[in-house]
Write an enzyme that holds these catalytic residues in place. Sequence first.
Site, PDB file in Angstrom:
ATOM      1  N   SER A  43       3.239   9.184  -6.752  1.00 10.01           N
ATOM      2  CA  SER A  43       3.958   7.986  -7.223  1.00 10.01           C
ATOM      3  C   SER A  43       5.437   8.242  -7.478  1.00 10.01           C
ATOM      4  O   SER A  43       6.014   7.752  -8.452  1.00 10.01           O
ATOM      5  CB  SER A  43       3.339   7.431  -8.517  1.00 10.01           C
ATOM      6  OG  SER A  43       1.971   7.267  -8.372  1.00 10.01           O
ATOM      7  N   LEU A  44       6.048   9.028  -6.596  1.00 10.12           N
ATOM      8  CA  LEU A  44       7.476   9.322  -6.756  1.00 10.12           C
ATOM      9  C   LEU A  44       8.359   8.261  -6.115  1.00 10.12           C
ATOM     10  O   LEU A  44       9.577   8.321  -6.227  1.00 10.12           O
ATOM     11  CB  LEU A  44       7.791  10.649  -6.056  1.00 10.12           C
ATOM     12  CG  LEU A  44       7.666  11.911  -6.878  1.00 10.12           C
ATOM     13  CD1 LEU A  44       8.072  13.107  -6.026  1.00 10.12           C
ATOM     14  CD2 LEU A  44       8.558  11.827  -8.108  1.00 10.12           C
ATOM     15  N   ASP A 100       2.253   0.510   1.057  1.00 16.47           N
ATOM     16  CA  ASP A 100       3.605   0.924   1.431  1.00 16.47           C
ATOM     17  C   ASP A 100       4.113   0.167   2.657  1.00 16.47           C
ATOM     18  O   ASP A 100       5.319   0.011   2.835  1.00 16.47           O
ATOM     19  CB  ASP A 100       3.654   2.439   1.690  1.00 16.47           C
ATOM     20  CG  ASP A 100       3.964   3.205   0.403  1.00 16.47           C
ATOM     21  OD1 ASP A 100       4.815   2.743  -0.370  1.00 16.47           O
ATOM     22  OD2 ASP A 100       3.329   4.253   0.170  1.00 16.47           O
ATOM     23  N   THR A 217      14.908  22.169 -12.412  1.00 12.78           N
ATOM     24  CA  THR A 217      14.772  22.215 -10.952  1.00 12.78           C
ATOM     25  C   THR A 217      13.560  23.016 -10.491  1.00 12.78           C
ATOM     26  O   THR A 217      13.230  23.016  -9.315  1.00 12.78           O
ATOM     27  CB  THR A 217      16.022  22.849 -10.289  1.00 12.78           C
ATOM     28  OG1 THR A 217      16.099  24.211 -10.711  1.00 12.78           O
ATOM     29  CG2 THR A 217      17.282  22.121 -10.674  1.00 12.78           C
ATOM     30  N   CYS A 409      -5.621 -18.019  -1.125  1.00 11.58           N
ATOM     31  CA  CYS A 409      -6.930 -17.574  -0.653  1.00 11.58           C
ATOM     32  C   CYS A 409      -8.030 -17.878  -1.675  1.00 11.58           C
ATOM     33  O   CYS A 409      -8.426 -19.027  -1.797  1.00 11.58           O
ATOM     34  CB  CYS A 409      -6.864 -16.090  -0.298  1.00 11.58           C
ATOM     35  SG  CYS A 409      -8.141 -15.646   0.879  1.00 11.58           S
ATOM     36  N   GLY A 411      -7.589 -18.345  -4.600  1.00 13.86           N
ATOM     37  CA  GLY A 411      -6.941 -19.373  -5.421  1.00 13.86           C
ATOM     38  C   GLY A 411      -7.215 -20.765  -4.848  1.00 13.86           C
ATOM     39  O   GLY A 411      -7.459 -21.714  -5.591  1.00 13.86           O
ATOM     40  N   HIS A 535      -2.451 -15.666   3.040  1.00 10.76           N
ATOM     41  CA  HIS A 535      -1.727 -14.803   2.101  1.00 10.76           C
ATOM     42  C   HIS A 535      -0.241 -14.814   2.461  1.00 10.76           C
ATOM     43  O   HIS A 535       0.265 -13.869   3.068  1.00 10.76           O
ATOM     44  CB  HIS A 535      -2.273 -13.377   2.177  1.00 10.76           C
ATOM     45  CG  HIS A 535      -3.606 -13.215   1.550  1.00 10.76           C
ATOM     46  ND1 HIS A 535      -3.776 -13.110   0.188  1.00 10.76           N
ATOM     47  CD2 HIS A 535      -4.840 -13.170   2.091  1.00 10.76           C
ATOM     48  CE1 HIS A 535      -5.063 -12.992  -0.085  1.00 10.76           C
ATOM     49  NE2 HIS A 535      -5.738 -13.020   1.052  1.00 10.76           N
ATOM     50  N   GLU A 537       2.192 -14.204   0.765  1.00 11.00           N
ATOM     51  CA  GLU A 537       2.953 -13.149   0.087  1.00 11.00           C
ATOM     52  C   GLU A 537       3.308 -11.989   1.014  1.00 11.00           C
ATOM     53  O   GLU A 537       4.225 -11.225   0.724  1.00 11.00           O
ATOM     54  CB  GLU A 537       2.193 -12.630  -1.142  1.00 11.00           C
ATOM     55  CG  GLU A 537       0.894 -11.880  -0.879  1.00 11.00           C
ATOM     56  CD  GLU A 537      -0.343 -12.776  -0.836  1.00 11.00           C
ATOM     57  OE1 GLU A 537      -0.204 -13.982  -0.533  1.00 11.00           O
ATOM     58  OE2 GLU A 537      -1.451 -12.257  -1.074  1.00 11.00           O
TER      59      GLU A 537
HETATM   60  N1  GLN Z   1     -13.396 -13.544  -1.637  1.00  6.30           N
HETATM   61  C1  GLN Z   1     -12.878 -14.607  -0.847  1.00  6.30           C
HETATM   62  C2  GLN Z   1     -13.357 -14.537   0.592  1.00  6.30           C
HETATM   63  O1  GLN Z   1     -13.812 -13.517   1.049  1.00  6.30           O
HETATM   64  C3  GLN Z   1     -11.363 -14.659  -0.900  1.00  6.30           C
HETATM   65  C4  GLN Z   1     -10.703 -13.445  -0.328  1.00  6.30           C
HETATM   66  C5  GLN Z   1      -9.259 -13.318  -0.717  1.00  6.30           C
HETATM   67  O2  GLN Z   1      -8.812 -13.912  -1.687  1.00  6.30           O
HETATM   68  N2  GLN Z   1      -8.512 -12.529   0.020  1.00  6.30           N
HETATM   69  O3  GLN Z   1     -13.276 -15.487   1.303  1.00  6.30           O
END
Ligand code: GLN
Length: 571
Positions: A43-44, A100, A217, A409, A411, A535, A537
């Site tokens: 975790s550097l 990453d 160091t 998703c 959500g 997603h 994001e």
């Molecule tokens: N668990 C839900 C599904 O498989 C939503 C997956 C998620 O939120 N990436 O459909």
Amino acid sequence: MTLTRTLGVARYGVIPSATSVGSRGTEDQLPKHIFVTGGVVSSLGKGLTASSLGRLLKMRGLRVTMQKLDPYINLDPGTMNPYEHGEVFVTDDGGETDLDLGHYERFIDEALTRSSNATTGSIYQAVMAAERKGEYLGKTVQVIPHITDEIKRRIERVSIDEVDVVITEVGGTVGDIEILPFLEAIRQYRNHAGRDNVCYIHVTLVPFIGPAGEQKTKPTQHSVTEIRSRGIQPDVIVCRSEAPLSTELKHKISSMCDVDERAVINAFDVGNIYELPLLLHDEGLDSVCLDVLRVDDADIDLTSWTALVDTVEAATKPVRIGLIGKYVQLQDAYLSVVESLKHAGFYHGAKIELDWIQAEDVEGLLGQGRLSDIDGLVIPGGFGSRGFEGKIAAARFARENNIPCLGLCLGLHAMTVEFARDVAGLDEANSTEFEASSRHPVIDLMHDQREVTDLGGTMRLGAYYAVLTPGSKVHESYGEPVVSERHRHRYEFNPAYRSRLEEAGLVCSGVSPDRRLVEFIELPDHPFWVATQAHPEFKSRPDRPHPLFRDLVGSAMEHAESNEKSDARVT
Ligand code: GLN
């Protein structure tokens, strides 16, 4: 001189192949390679260092790609608990990859593919498949050369014609047993690619020892001894520290570790991660690497990044966003969501104050009135029933109180169930993920997943198009009629319930091009109650926030302002 001309005579040989490997480009277009390893502790911020370097090289006009080699045995992080690994980052081609890669994409602003992440497990799987096909011609299959050759092939796989520099980060820490085949492969790579085509960066920690009042160091020296014992002499050492290192300390590290003094780069703690490229540039990281690689120092244009950092610094207006999650103890589990919120904040000049809310606690917190100071909510993705009812309660709270809310998703599943139960009168609505024989399965399996027993890579994964309804909030937000977003789920909106929910006022504002699947939902008479099956994001950039996050935060700021006004009226 341009990079391609600098390369001169080709020196790459051919890696003996058991399996077929993609053909190389013409020899004078071979890319340069930078390998990033880490020592002392995990975790550097190796990933951020590598990403920042990638951005700096890009700002010098070079074409950059990045890759992560992970020493664990899982084929990919897709089946791992977020507490083990943090977020699973999804690529357009449906790769479930290390988080990453999210840093890489956000910094170098390139969409990567599943080839940019290889694990020990995937490397052994390829070797074993070749062994079963008899491709090793009866030889004993060994870590060296067969596993190391496969690792080198993974590095070759991303070394395509369109790229000038490949940055490969090796996960884990030198000294780990699992990392040895990777170190051996990258050691061999210099001989394979040619001395001037490879640069080794080693990232270490220079701790501050309180009682002695000194930065030390010794851990760096030990770590460099360890990597040298594997035959790799770092060309550059990046020292992570809390406070800046003195010239004397840099001098000491240079002489003890046998690197140029200007190749001792100090990455001390910065206020926000987006400052890192500028700091590393000031320290000379990009120019040292290009010297090692014998690439003429093309001029750097830092304008875009300096402007970004100015914007970040100007983002000070507080806005309070609640993140209703299941894995809130490990914030890396929602890394891209958090970064997307920050990007949206940069755009609006807002500083996001995140309220990490454990989904299971929502009902209790609402009872105590503890969510009343929230300006906006995000209900992110997730798996498993724990906390689902809390997410539904949060969706209801947002709907009833005009609080901006974005569902991602799972959500979207929570918001659909909430609407079905509370507005459309389907009291027993649920997702079949949590109640297989639900009377009103408003969320259900839409693909034939019932026979699936293999949990890896069997979801709906990667980029899918959606067609947006003209005039809807999402259409306005994206400003485009057709959008592509990355997916990772098994369950989705059940179209059998679409007309019932629409009659009750829900708008299905984005659907798959064949109109079969619902990709976006929203409420027209709410400031921002929007959810997507995807997603988004994964596609936000610091200087180009994702439209849905941008508009969530914009709407949350309006909410904050109207709250301030009404508070002022009361006092
Ligand atoms: N668990 C839900 C599904 O498989 C939503 C997956 C998620 O939120 N990436 O459909």
